[in-house]
Write an enzyme that holds these catalytic residues in place. Structure first.
Site, PDB file in Angstrom:
ATOM      1  N   TYR A 190       1.112  -1.294  -0.375  1.00  0.00           N
ATOM      2  CA  TYR A 190       0.269  -0.737  -0.407  1.00  0.00           C
ATOM      3  C   TYR A 190       0.893   1.615   0.368  1.00  0.00           C
ATOM      4  CZ  TYR A 190      -3.480   3.388   1.605  1.00  0.00           C
ATOM      5  OH  TYR A 190      -3.951   4.279   1.584  1.00  0.00           O
ATOM      6  N   GLU A 218     -11.451   5.115   4.204  1.00  0.00           N
ATOM      7  CA  GLU A 218     -11.518   6.777   5.590  1.00  0.00           C
ATOM      8  C   GLU A 218     -12.072   6.288   6.514  1.00  0.00           C
ATOM      9  OE1 GLU A 218      -8.525   6.987   5.841  1.00  0.00           O
ATOM     10  OE2 GLU A 218      -7.350   6.769   3.674  1.00  0.00           O
ATOM     11  N   TRP A 236      -6.198   1.365  10.497  1.00  0.00           N
ATOM     12  CA  TRP A 236      -6.111   0.823   8.675  1.00  0.00           C
ATOM     13  C   TRP A 236      -5.841  -0.702   8.106  1.00  0.00           C
ATOM     14  CZ3 TRP A 236      -8.389   3.350   5.479  1.00  0.00           C
ATOM     15  CH2 TRP A 236      -8.242   3.101   4.105  1.00  0.00           C
TER      16      TRP A 236
END
Length: 190
Positions: free
Chosen positions: A25, A47, A55
């Protein structure tokens, strides 16, 4: 904490080396400019779903989110009704939080109502001249720009878009470059 050098000899933001998912990522996506409505909408949803969670949890459920939310197609998601909400609440491949699911549906409708589109609206808050952070402590949780973006989106009917979520969106979509000054990805997308 400053950059950390990985086994491959590349300096990365410290979080970018914590798991293989994060390496991918960090190196291939985070901070790369996203300029299309669907791409911005997907990241805004992710988000918002991340709020209060790791995350990494969201990254690992990303394909589930894409399936569950019709590939983040704005028109399809905006048309979701009560049955779709119930379907999503039963889908173990995503985060099953009613408020966040309902926000994702409402936000699709709000995005479609923007005269210039979601990406154009969000990109008016880009800050390409933000100083390069030297350490993780230099990376803010929010900025005046993210506060203004959150306020603007809320005024337009968006939900789950506070200043911290707005700033995370700005980082993820390349509106700011928060790769640390010595990170090999710093400035890579400009």
């Amino acid at each position: 904490m400053s950059t950390v050098v990985g086994e491959d000899g590349l300096a990365r933001c410290p979080w970018g080396l914590s798991t293989p998912d994060y390496v991918t990522y960090h190196d291939a996506e985070w901070g790369r400019p996203v300029r299309d409505d669907q791409g911005i909408y997907e990241r805004l949803c992710l988000e918002a779903f991340q709020s209060g969670l790791s995350w990494l949890t969201i990254l690992r459920k990303r394909e589930g989110f894409r399936r569950a939310f019709s590939g983040f197609d704005l028109e399809k998601v905006a048309a979701y009704g009560a049955e779709d909400i119930e379907r999503l609440l039963g889908d173990v491949s995503i985060v099953r939080n009613r408020a966040k699911i309902e926000a994702a549906v409402a936000n699709a409708g709000a995005a479609l109502a923007l005269p210039d589109g979601l990406a154009a609206t969000v990109w008016t808050y880009a800050d390409p001249d933000a100083p390069a952070p030297k350490t993780s402590a230099d990376v803010p949780a929010s900025t005046p720009g993210s506060k203004a973006l959150a306020k603007d989106l809320k005024k337009r009917g968006f939900r789950f878009v506070g200043p911290t979520t707005a700033y995370a969106l700005m980082e993820a979509c390349g509106l700011v470059d928060d790769h640390l000054a010595d990170c090999h990805r710093r400035g890579a997308y400009t």
